[in-house]
Design an enzyme around this catalytic site. Sequence first.
Site, short mmCIF file in Angstrom:
data_model
loop_
_atom_site.label_atom_id
_atom_site.label_comp_id
_atom_site.label_asym_id
_atom_site.label_seq_id
_atom_site.Cartn_x
_atom_site.Cartn_y
_atom_site.Cartn_z
N ASP A 193 -19.46 133.42 85.38
CA ASP A 193 -20.80 133.53 85.97
C ASP A 193 -20.78 134.27 87.31
OD1 ASP A 193 -23.53 133.15 86.07
OD2 ASP A 193 -23.41 131.09 86.84
N ASN A 217 -22.02 137.64 87.61
CA ASN A 217 -21.98 139.10 87.44
C ASN A 217 -23.20 139.77 88.07
OD1 ASN A 217 -19.75 138.53 85.90
ND2 ASN A 217 -20.67 139.09 83.94
N GLY A 218 -24.36 139.17 87.85
CA GLY A 218 -25.60 139.76 88.35
C GLY A 218 -25.63 139.77 89.87
N LEU A 240 -23.21 122.78 83.45
CA LEU A 240 -22.53 123.21 82.23
C LEU A 240 -23.30 124.31 81.49
CD1 LEU A 240 -21.17 119.88 80.67
CD2 LEU A 240 -19.82 121.79 81.56
N ASN A 259 -29.26 133.17 76.76
CA ASN A 259 -29.21 134.48 77.44
C ASN A 259 -30.07 135.55 76.75
OD1 ASN A 259 -25.74 134.06 78.48
ND2 ASN A 259 -27.59 133.82 79.71
N ARG A 275 -16.04 126.83 86.72
CA ARG A 275 -17.23 127.67 86.88
C ARG A 275 -17.22 128.36 88.23
NH1 ARG A 275 -23.32 126.94 84.63
NH2 ARG A 275 -24.03 128.99 85.30
#
Length: 237
Positions: A18, A20-21, A192, A66, A185
């Site tokens: 998680d 990336n954006g 989660l 997503n 994470r």
Amino acid sequence: MAHEPGFAKGLSIGIIMDGNGRWAKKRGLPRTAGHKKGAEVFRDIIKYCNELEIASVTFYAFSTENWSRPLEEVNGIMKLFGEYLIMAYDYEKENNRVVFMGDRTALSPKYQAQMNDIEEKTKNNTGTVLNVAVNYGGRQEIVRGMQILAQRVKEGTLEPEQITTEMVSDVMYTAGQKDPDFILRPSGEHRLSNFMLWQASYAEFVDMDVLWPDFTRGDLDRAIEEYNTRSRRFGGI
Ligand code: IPE
Ligand code: IPE
Ligand code: MG
């Protein structure tokens, strides 16, 4: 930091890739640039897991939720999935057993055929099991498992009271694998997001502030060190 040899051997790890954006946004780049860098990190971390003799690693690449993102981003992620995992993965050379988790019927027929082929060709490999979760949701996985068991009941080969927790584990995509020891994470989130709901029952949760495209082998070392400090009691004392 120096490690004991084999400090991570035999562990089972889940990774929610998680951030990336946010990584792209910080640099004024399109979100897909973050996904591309994230895909490169993914490829390197797989190699590192092999070196560490990790028993199994599960990467969360695309969730059932997503799809709600802009079409352009979804298409970009799918293209990278094809380039980085399906095409570039050297399954002739690597010793990973690859398992794709999730409903692949929503993906292109070409990808589906390649995924089936990779699973078939790697099924007897003895190195780190590499699970890749694409169009995956923990709830959907459980529903699918219930449907498989319900079908057996309907056919008369199974009585409802014979259903055990082991049987449910065996109808998950991770059938025959050890549950994750810890779920990692990055990106500073603490949830989660529908990942491995059944398997996570006693997993330790390790969250890190680093964004996935910046994630390094050293970060994985740190996550494992953190996990190694935890005291797992499984309900005991
Ligand atoms: C994770 O990064 C990749 C996928 C969910 C496919 P994000 O795209 O969620 O990045 P953030 O959370 O928006 O920074
Ligand atoms: C979880 O990340 C899914 C993947 C990493 C593939 P998200 O970015 O989609 O999760 P939320 O929306 O922040 O919960
Ligand atoms: Mg995110």
